[in-house]
Design a protein around this motif. Structure first.
Motif, PDB file in Angstrom:
ATOM      1  N   VAL A  74      -0.774  -6.251   4.607  1.00 14.01           N
ATOM      2  CA  VAL A  74      -0.123  -5.135   3.923  1.00 14.01           C
ATOM      3  C   VAL A  74       0.132  -5.474   2.457  1.00 14.01           C
ATOM      4  O   VAL A  74      -0.083  -4.660   1.557  1.00 14.01           O
ATOM      5  N   SER A  75       0.561  -6.693   2.194  1.00 10.27           N
ATOM      6  CA  SER A  75       0.894  -7.093   0.828  1.00 10.27           C
ATOM      7  C   SER A  75      -0.338  -7.161  -0.065  1.00 10.27           C
ATOM      8  O   SER A  75      -0.291  -6.771  -1.235  1.00 10.27           O
ATOM      9  N   LEU A  76      -1.458  -7.620   0.498  1.00  7.33           N
ATOM     10  CA  LEU A  76      -2.631  -7.887  -0.335  1.00  7.33           C
ATOM     11  C   LEU A  76      -3.680  -6.792  -0.289  1.00  7.33           C
ATOM     12  O   LEU A  76      -4.212  -6.404  -1.328  1.00  7.33           O
ATOM     13  N   ALA A  77      -4.015  -6.301   0.899  1.00  4.31           N
ATOM     14  CA  ALA A  77      -5.264  -5.568   1.079  1.00  4.31           C
ATOM     15  C   ALA A  77      -5.150  -4.063   1.011  1.00  4.31           C
ATOM     16  O   ALA A  77      -6.137  -3.385   0.729  1.00  4.31           O
ATOM     17  N   GLN A  78      -4.001  -3.498   1.285  1.00  4.57           N
ATOM     18  CA  GLN A  78      -3.921  -2.051   1.367  1.00  4.57           C
ATOM     19  C   GLN A  78      -3.915  -1.421  -0.033  1.00  4.57           C
ATOM     20  O   GLN A  78      -3.683  -2.102  -1.040  1.00  4.57           O
ATOM     21  N   PRO A  79      -4.218  -0.123  -0.100  1.00  5.29           N
ATOM     22  CA  PRO A  79      -4.093   0.563  -1.385  1.00  5.29           C
ATOM     23  C   PRO A  79      -2.709   0.337  -1.985  1.00  5.29           C
ATOM     24  O   PRO A  79      -1.709   0.371  -1.261  1.00  5.29           O
ATOM     25  N   TYR A  80      -2.662   0.112  -3.270  1.00  3.43           N
ATOM     26  CA  TYR A  80      -1.450  -0.187  -4.031  1.00  3.43           C
ATOM     27  C   TYR A  80      -0.967  -1.621  -3.809  1.00  3.43           C
ATOM     28  O   TYR A  80       0.073  -2.006  -4.334  1.00  3.43           O
ATOM     29  N   GLY A  81      -1.692  -2.413  -3.021  1.00  2.00           N
ATOM     30  CA  GLY A  81      -1.282  -3.780  -2.776  1.00  2.00           C
ATOM     31  C   GLY A  81      -1.539  -4.680  -3.968  1.00  2.00           C
ATOM     32  O   GLY A  81      -1.912  -4.243  -5.062  1.00  2.00           O
ATOM     33  N   ILE A 122      -3.901  -6.846  -4.693  1.00  2.00           N
ATOM     34  CA  ILE A 122      -5.250  -6.833  -5.261  1.00  2.00           C
ATOM     35  C   ILE A 122      -5.494  -5.547  -6.039  1.00  2.00           C
ATOM     36  O   ILE A 122      -6.105  -5.558  -7.120  1.00  2.00           O
ATOM     37  N   PHE A 123      -5.027  -4.431  -5.499  1.00  2.00           N
ATOM     38  CA  PHE A 123      -5.128  -3.164  -6.230  1.00  2.00           C
ATOM     39  C   PHE A 123      -4.461  -3.288  -7.601  1.00  2.00           C
ATOM     40  O   PHE A 123      -5.022  -2.917  -8.631  1.00  2.00           O
ATOM     41  N   GLN A 124      -3.264  -3.813  -7.627  1.00  2.00           N
ATOM     42  CA  GLN A 124      -2.527  -3.923  -8.882  1.00  2.00           C
ATOM     43  C   GLN A 124      -3.204  -4.886  -9.848  1.00  2.00           C
ATOM     44  O   GLN A 124      -3.206  -4.663 -11.058  1.00  2.00           O
TER      45      GLN A 124
END
Length: 611
Positions: free
Chosen positions: A306-313, A315-317
């Motif tokens: 949830v912290s890394l892979a989801q949209p807005y996570g 990596i997104f940021q």
């Protein structure tokens, strides 16, 4: 004098298929699991085939199909109700799938050429040319001078579709054609996250097994998000290695496991492997004896995903700003997908047009990119539910937005059936097409695939709530707000509706004020209903005036707008009660709008951004 090639019988020597042979073929198709079509699509196919065999092809029109198959009444209007066109497209795709998978040796090919609903019946024989049977009222038939090119090519030509797409809408056909069809396995390169085996620094019995289990669980959870590509690596890439082929950022996830009797600690970090910078780090502590080890692994892996892979996570940021000016086609395509989530934060009309055009370019360049098709579908749905871009130079030649949304969503699911964003688009397309049962079934399937996708879970929860499952649905929305690292305005407005329906109008106002969707007409309808229930007439009047200026189409038939979203009659009436108290003119249930009022419904004027 004309000559036939050796071994080939002239076309006129082959008799057209007999009626009973056609009925047998229809039964064969309908009984096959490869003909993946719902009941009403099967009824559609049976109806048009039998009407054609009875010599009534000239009567096979959208109006007659709607009345005889779908139970519509005499007021059916094909321009405003696309049910027949949508089902025809679904039947065409199901037939194509059947003949490609199970019907390769069948004696008769049944198709429904685009541009109408009259079927054609073609004799199939490996040694002979195919003959299409002419029926009264059919009009010209597609030409198919295909002999032994394989059933796939024959079906494609006879169906009249471009490549694998089988899309009804002219706009989507042009997109696929511009991209060379869907034959290539073309998707853009996305950020690669190399997950190295977590390091066991304790060396105790069980600690190595724990490290391997956590690694596998993290990989499995992260791989369910299709916005990134997860790679199981032996170790993070070394900084002195040659530059990666992809121009996109490349990340490495590292972890160290320490076990001390019945306690353990995982220290995880995400590293930018190009410069060695640590982007994210987190420490997890757990008491093994107090809980099952598998539960602990699942909870930790879920939090990392949830912290890394989801949209807005994370990596997104990390990627959002860097990709805006990236030079490569892959990077621009990925940046366009990210731009959708930026638009999703405020749902502004102006941003919508730019994002939709960008996604159209992406599916031209990468026709097998399921996520881009899904996001494009969602922009078409926003045209319908928010009255965005319903007018414009490209709209007159396009199909209605709902049809385009359904076609794009089904294409996305066809490309990647496990893609949660594709299933999200399909769920919403079904929902707004009135097929709530199938919409929620798709939602359940997507939620089972990736319950950690809080962006999807919130949307699915809201659909459940609006369909009457308020307790479960609103709990899911609340969980999404708690877990989603991105902008929460849309889901905060959903919680506002949840509070409203529970009768807590003060809490509903608090959630509505917390969201910032000031350019979105539904946001103003929600506020109007809340203020009406709270007796805040001055505020309610301002919301009504905003709708009159910027979204007058919503005031033509507010009951219809509510019924499009809220399923149960008692829930609709509860919401409408607030609108009436706010001063909106809502017709009683069952009251039809006068034809003149329907035809004179004003188009929504572009909202003006505040300030």
């Amino acid at each position: 004098m004309s000559f036939a090639r050796p071994g080939v019988v002239p076309a006129d020597a082959l008799a057209p298929p007999m009626d009973q042979d056609i009925r047998d073929q229809l039964a064969r198709i309908r009984s096959s699991p490869a003909f993946d079509a719902p009941d009403r699509a099967q009824k559609f196919l049976s109806y048009v085939v039998e009407e054609a065999l009875q010599g009534r092809s000239d009567r096979i029109k959208a109006y007659s199909v709607a009345l005889e198959v779908f139970g519509r009444d005499a007021s059916f209007d094909a321009q405003n109700d696309p049910v027949v066109r949508i089902e025809a497209g679904r039947v065409r795709r199901a037939l194509e799938h059947y003949y490609l998978i199970a019907g390769q040796d069948d004696p008769i090919l049944i198709t429904i050429p685009k541009g109408g609903y009259v079927p054609t019946f073609t004799q199939l024989n490996a040694e002979l040319p195919r003959v299409t049977r002419d029926l009264p009222g059919q009009g010209p038939r597609p030409k198919a001078s295909v002999r032994k090119l394989g059933l796939f090519a024959a079906a494609i030509l006879l169906l009249g579709v471009a490549g694998w797409a089988a899309l009804n809408g002219p706009t989507l056909e042009r997109l696929v054609a511009a991209g060379g069809g869907a034959g290539g396995n073309t998707v853009p390169e996305m950020p690669n996250v190399v997950v190295a085996p977590f390091e066991d620094i304790s060396g105790l019995p069980g600690s190595s097994l724990l490290a391997r289990g956590l690694t596998d669980e993290v990989i499995g959870r992260m791989a369910r998000f299709k916005e990134i590509k997860v790679v199981a690596g032996t170790s993070p890439a070394r900084l002195d290695e040659p530059a990666a082929v992809s121009a996109l950022p490349r990340y490495g996830l590292e972890g160290r496991v320490r076990l001390d009797q019945d306690r353990f600690r995982l220290s995880a970090r995400l590293v930018n492997q190009r410069d060695g910078a640590v982007i994210w780090t987190r420490t997890y502590d757990a008491q093994i004896g107090a809980r099952e080890l598998l539960d602990i692994e699942t909870d930790i892996a879920s939090d990392i995903a949830v912290s890394l892979a989801q949209p807005y996570g994370v990596i997104f940021q990390a990627d959002a700003s860097a990709l805006a000016d990236a030079p490569t086609k892959d990077a621009k395509a990925y940046a366009c997908a990210l731009s959708y989530y930026g638009y999703r934060a405020d749902l502004k009309r102006q941003t919508h047009a730019a994002v939709q055009d960008c996604l159209k370019d992406v599916v031209v360049a990468f026709p097998s990119y399921a996520t881009a098709w899904a996001l494009l579908s969602l922009t078409y749905l926003d045209e319908l539910r928010f009255r965005y871009r319903l007018e414009g130079p490209d709209r007159p030649e396009d199909l209605p937005p709902l049809e385009l949304a359904i076609e794009a969503a089904e294409r996305a699911v066809g490309l990647d059936p496990g893609n949660v964003r594709a299933l999200q688009a399909e769920m919403l397309a079904y929902y707004f097409n009135g097929d709530v049962r199938n919409a929620l079934a798709v939602g359940e399937r997507a939620f089972a695939i990736n319950p950690n996708d809080s962006e999807f879970a919130g949307e699915f929860g809201f659909r459940l709530a609006l369909a009457g499952q308020w307790d479960r649905g609103c709990r899911m929305v609340a969980s999404s707000v708690a877990r989603n690292p991105g902008p929460m305005d849309y889901f905060q407005s959903a919680l506002s509706v949840c509070s409203y329906m529970s009768g807590d109008y003060q809490e509903a106002e608090r959630w509505a004020r917390a969201s910032n969707l000031k350019d979105n007409p539904i946001f103003h309808m929600i506020l109007a209903a809340i203020y009406g229930q709270r007796g805040k007439m001055a505020e309610a009047r301002l919301e009504k005036e905003w709708l009159e200026r910027h979204a007058p189409a919503y005031l033509v038939d507010p009951r219809k707008e509510v019924a499009t979203r809220i399923l149960r009659a008692e829930d609709q009436n509860h919401f409408i009660e607030g609108l009436r108290k706010a001063g909106l003119n809502v017709a009683p249930a069952g009251t039809a709008l006068p034809p003149a009022l329907k035809s004179e419904a004003p188009a929504a004027a572009p909202p003006v951004s505040p300030g």
